[in-house]
Write an enzyme that holds these catalytic residues in place. Structure first.
Site, mmCIF file in Angstrom:
data_model
loop_
_atom_site.group_PDB
_atom_site.id
_atom_site.type_symbol
_atom_site.label_atom_id
_atom_site.label_comp_id
_atom_site.label_asym_id
_atom_site.label_seq_id
_atom_site.Cartn_x
_atom_site.Cartn_y
_atom_site.Cartn_z
ATOM 1 N N CYS A 381 0.835 -1.201 0.000
ATOM 2 C CA CYS A 381 0.000 0.000 0.000
ATOM 3 C C CYS A 381 0.876 1.260 0.000
ATOM 4 O O CYS A 381 1.504 1.564 -1.005
ATOM 5 C CB CYS A 381 -0.979 -0.033 1.175
ATOM 6 S SG CYS A 381 -2.354 1.125 0.992
ATOM 7 N N HIS A 508 -3.502 -5.037 -0.329
ATOM 8 C CA HIS A 508 -3.072 -5.622 0.948
ATOM 9 C C HIS A 508 -3.122 -7.148 0.850
ATOM 10 O O HIS A 508 -4.148 -7.767 1.170
ATOM 11 C CB HIS A 508 -3.976 -5.146 2.090
ATOM 12 C CG HIS A 508 -3.777 -3.726 2.479
ATOM 13 N ND1 HIS A 508 -2.920 -3.333 3.488
ATOM 14 C CD2 HIS A 508 -4.308 -2.581 1.974
ATOM 15 C CE1 HIS A 508 -2.944 -2.018 3.603
ATOM 16 N NE2 HIS A 508 -3.773 -1.535 2.691
ATOM 17 N N GLU A 510 -1.944 -9.325 2.761
ATOM 18 C CA GLU A 510 -2.025 -9.995 4.063
ATOM 19 C C GLU A 510 -3.444 -10.398 4.447
ATOM 20 O O GLU A 510 -3.643 -11.345 5.221
ATOM 21 C CB GLU A 510 -1.423 -9.120 5.166
ATOM 22 C CG GLU A 510 -2.082 -7.773 5.384
ATOM 23 C CD GLU A 510 -1.505 -6.658 4.545
ATOM 24 O OE1 GLU A 510 -1.768 -5.485 4.862
ATOM 25 O OE2 GLU A 510 -0.789 -6.952 3.564
#
Length: 534
Positions: A381, A508, A510
């Site tokens: 990001c 993102h 994750e």
């Protein structure tokens, strides 16, 4: 008929209700049941999107673009499901919806009150969590503790659900702290007794107690709690401190928690097969190798601000047979003079997301160090945006290059506001949020990480993007845009192909990582870091 399980907390907050709820969800899923889960947060914010990470930890984003509590990350990782907008409900969200209906005249002139209008809205969210996912079981965690004034409408809605759907379809689980007084040499049950008394005063009789304790309580303590709190002795479950949170479902199963739940709700489901989960936990606890990852951030004092990043790194470590040792590096402290000494021991460097000016120059120094010394680096990001800015300043020699967010007067706005964001004034809920497709460049490191898929879908949370006016200049110096939106407007992934691993993503990754399936870009990064450590 859908079954509803409500998890409340008493004595103190942050007692682990979310982990208990997520663990139960995993056990029920492994029994073959379709499970969804939601979090009720009694704060007045619409969502945590505008809250400081120091206040609330990370903001977790769902596929459908809702900014939510970090507990939803636990839910998704434990149960391996993708949640939706009905999975996080706040006081602010409920009151704003009710007031909007009142302004439209939908209540037909009635006096709008907490009961029934607020409680009905809350019950609607519970039921929609079931209907939108076609779930057998809905688990609802209520944030805070019993006795908080903010929680009263939520608890009243939970009480009413029993009458609405029948006692065989509702179960109340109350989690409390069982403190140990070292001076007296004994555990104290009185706080739990008073917490249950408070809950019963609100019309809710818990069917199960989960007691958080550092040491085993013993059957005598369980019998005492069962007697005073009017629950079955076998329904007093210990939540012991563990080395790793993924041990909790196994501990709960060993005490028969899921069987008690199934018996109470009259769910005919086979025993949970936790073989794969148990093997994963055993592997986590017995990793022999360690890889050091420097996490360069601005909120490093509060590790929960990067919870999903940390979990994704751990999952990727597991996939690469290595434990992950995270070196928490405060970006505010990094300078051109000290960056080399501070990051010298890192096998890999990750620069996660964030907002605002503070710490950005330190992050840029870390990115430059990684590029010039060929240390594996993953940017996420804002980390991706700063990767572009670092390259512009030190390779393209565009002095003063910056993001329009950080320096509106910069001569070289490498990162600029997205076109559809220009006229937006509200901060909350207006970012580019949720799941979007990313088209990968064949032959790139990003494509290789994702098994040479042509398109991947990942979650986003940003307002600014790479300014494509500079794209040709970047590409002329070997900078590769290896992931783009299908219309080629947005630059999603960037990399330097001549480095071991120098990749940054606007999205993102994750949020998609699971303990039994590491997110691919994170896993590729950790693989490179492991190789770099040799």
């Amino acid at each position: 008929m859908t079954k509803y399980i409500f998890v409340t907390g008493g004595v103190v907050s942050s007692i682990g209700k979310g982990i208990v709820a997520a663990s139960l969800g995993r056990l029920l899923k492994n029994r073959g049941l379709k499970v969804t889960i939601q979090k009720f947060d009694p704060y007045i914010n619409i969502d945590p999107g505008t809250m400081s990470p120091y206040q609330h930890g990370e903001v977790y984003v769902t596929d459908d673009g809702v900014e939510t509590d970090l507990d939803l990350g636990h839910y998704e990782r434990f149960i391996d499901i993708n949640l939706n907008k009905y999975s996080n409900v706040t006081t602010g969200k409920i009151y704003s919806e009710v007031l909007r209906k009142e302004r439209k005249g939908e209540y037909l002139g009635a006096t709008v009150q907490v009961i029934p209008h607020i409680t009905d809205a809350l019950k609607d969210k519970i039921k929609r969590a079931a209907t939108t996912t076609d779930s057998d079981v809905v688990i609802t965690e209520v944030g805070g503790t019993v006795g908080d004034i903010e929680s009263l409408p939520f608890l009243e809605a939970l009480r009413q659900m029993k009458a609405d759907v029948g006692s065989d379809n509702v179960m109340y689980i109350h989690t409390t702290l069982l403190p140990y007084l070292k001076a007296a040499g004994e555990m104290k049950t009185k706080p739990t007794q008073h917490s249950v008394k408070e809950l019963r005063g609100l019309g809710i009789q818990p069917n199960m107690l989960v007691i958080r304790t550092e040491e085993p309580a013993g059957q005598g303590i369980k019998n005492k709690l069962a007697q005073f709190c009017d629950v079955a002795p076998e329904a007093v479950i210990e939540s012991l401190d563990v080395e790793h949170i993924y041990q909790v479902p196994l501990n709960m199963q060993a005490q028969g928690m899921d069987q008690i739940v199934c018996d109470h709700l009259k769910l005919n489901a086979p025993a949970a097969d936790m073989t794969e989960w148990s093997a994963m936990v055993d592997k986590v606890l017995n990793l022999k190798k360690t890889t050091k990852i420097a996490l360069v951030g601005k909120y490093v004092e509060l590790h929960d601000a990067y919870l999903s990043v940390v979990e994704a790194l751990k999952h990727s470590g597991l996939a690469n047979d290595t434990a992950i040792d995270i070196d928490w590096v405060n970006a505010n402290d990094l300078t051109a003079e000290n960056v080399a000494s501070r990051l010298a021991d890192a096998d890999g460097i990750i620069v996660p997301g964030g907002f605002g000016q503070r710490g950005t120059e330190g992050k840029i120094q870390a990115i430059r160090y990684a590029r010039e010394n060929d240390v594996p680096m993953l940017g996420v990001c804002l980390g991706m945006q700063l990767t572009c800015i670092e390259f512009a300043r030190h390779v393209l020699h565009l002095d003063g290059a910056n993001s329009a967010e950080l320096d509106p007067e910069t001569q070289y706005p490498i990162i600029d506001i997205m076109r559809d964001q220009i006229d937006i004034e509200d901060m909350g809920g207006t970012l580019r949020l949720g799941l979007y497709p990313c088209k990968l460049k064949p032959g790139s490191k990003a494509a290789a990480a994702y098994g040479n898929q042509e398109v991947v879908q990942r979650r986003h949370r940003h307002r600014y993007e790479f300014n494509t006016k500079f794209r040709e200049q970047f590409e002329a110096e070997g900078f590769v845009f290896s992931g783009v939106s299908p219309d080629n407007r947005l630059m999603e992934v960037v990399e330097l192909p001549d480095k071991k691993f120098f990749v940054a993503a606007q999205y993102h990754p994750e949020y998609h990582s699971r303990p039994n399936h590491a997110e691919e870009l994170y896993s590729a990064f950790v693989t490179a870091a492991v190789e770099n450590a040799k």
